[in-house]
Design a protein around this motif. Structure first.
Motif, short mmCIF file in Angstrom:
data_model
loop_
_atom_site.label_atom_id
_atom_site.label_comp_id
_atom_site.label_asym_id
_atom_site.label_seq_id
_atom_site.Cartn_x
_atom_site.Cartn_y
_atom_site.Cartn_z
N ILE A 107 -11.27 2.75 1.06
CA ILE A 107 -10.01 3.50 1.00
C ILE A 107 -9.39 3.44 -0.39
CG2 ILE A 107 -7.64 3.64 1.89
CD1 ILE A 107 -8.65 2.55 4.54
N GLY B 107 -11.64 1.80 12.63
CA GLY B 107 -10.86 2.94 13.08
C GLY B 107 -9.81 3.34 12.07
N ASN B 108 -8.78 4.04 12.53
CA ASN B 108 -7.76 4.57 11.63
C ASN B 108 -6.48 3.77 11.61
OD1 ASN B 108 -9.36 6.84 10.89
ND2 ASN B 108 -8.79 7.86 12.80
N ASP B 109 -6.38 2.74 12.46
CA ASP B 109 -5.16 1.96 12.56
C ASP B 109 -5.47 0.50 12.27
OD1 ASP B 109 -2.77 0.75 13.12
OD2 ASP B 109 -2.71 1.32 15.25
#
Length: 280
Positions: A217, A246-248
């Motif tokens: 990221i 995941g995204n969280d």
């Protein structure tokens, strides 16, 4: 206690990056898997921790069991309800190209100070409770934060102005999610706003081992690449680990998969460290 011996007398720094509770779980898996392979990360000469990496690094430096973090992040993780608009604004500042880094951090600090993100003392108590002890370890431990007003790096270490709890609270104060932490007349936020790893603080060292949960990221900063003649060994999430995250990064359902991904990756990382890591 047996003497710790580094191969060829090398000074080894361990750099652990940020990544929220999911990052803590992955780092814990890496540490547990490496220990099973005979590589004890607690034997590093210097520890540099940012956010999630500061929690894991403190446990290692203090002689604790990283596995204790797995159950605690699962059972005691905060219910995170950040203002989505505030958080979106903060991330927009972080990822806007062409903005001078110091100016960006100052703007993020303004947003963090304006956010209604709870009581600093509550955050300090919650994060300090994860490590299981309240005093600074007698080790070379550096925990990173950023002054929310000036945007400048502030690194905390034993004997400085911050208690261990305050330093842990500051380095994990994700802007817009947790409150900046008041220490010695100023307020401090997550060291990850400067860099997710702050690897330059590893120096002086002969070998720098960087374990970086958010490598997929956040790109490294120029300072992260200024390691002089030190040999660098990096461990970053593979595609399986990224899928597990995941995204969280605060998602409870991702904690166990992230840990398992870390254990699995430790098997691949062990050969990289076997010949250089200290033994007792």
């Amino acid at each position: 206690m047996a003497e710790v011996v580094s191969p060829n007398g090398s000074r080894i720094a361990l750099v652990l990056g940020g990544g929220g509770p999911v990052g803590i779980s992955w780092l814990t898996g890496i540490a547990a898997g490496l220990r099973e392979a005979g590589i004890d990360l607690a034997l590093a000469d210097r520890f540099v921790g940012t956010s999630a990496g500061a929690v894991v690094g403190t446990v290692l430096a203090g002689g604790g069991d990283p596995m204790s973090l797995l159950s605690q992040t699962s059972s005691d993780a905060p219910v995170v309800q950040p203002d989505p608009r505030r958080l979106a604004e903060i991330f927009a500042v972080m990822f806007t190209p062409g903005v001078e880094p110091l100016a960006a951090r100052q703007r993020i600090g303004e947003l963090a100070l304006a956010a209604e993100a709870g009581d600093p003392e509550v955050h300090i108590a919650r994060i300090a409770g994860l490590v299981g002890f309240s005093e600074w370890p007698d080790r070379d431990l550096i925990l990173t934060s950023v002054d929310a007003r000036s945007g400048e790096l502030r690194a905390w270490s034993p004997g400085g102005a911050a208690t261990l709890g305050e330093a842990l609270g500051a380095t994990t104060s994700v802007p817009g999610v947790f409150p900046p932490i008041p220490i010695d007349g100023n307020s401090y936020m997550d060291g990850g706003t400067r860099s997710s790893i702050n690897a330059d603080l590893a120096l002086p060292a002969d070998i720098v081992v960087i374990i970086e949960p958010l490598a997929h990221i956040f790109p490294r900063t120029p300072a992260d690449r200024e390691l002089g003649s030190a040999r660098e060994i990096s461990i970053v999430p593979d595609q399986g680990a990224i899928a597990a995250f995941g995204n969280d990064l605060f998602g409870q359902e991702a904690l166990r998969p992230a840990f398992e991904a870390g254990v699995r990756q430790a098997a691949d990382a062990a050969p990289l460290l076997k010949d250089i890591w200290p033994t007792r």
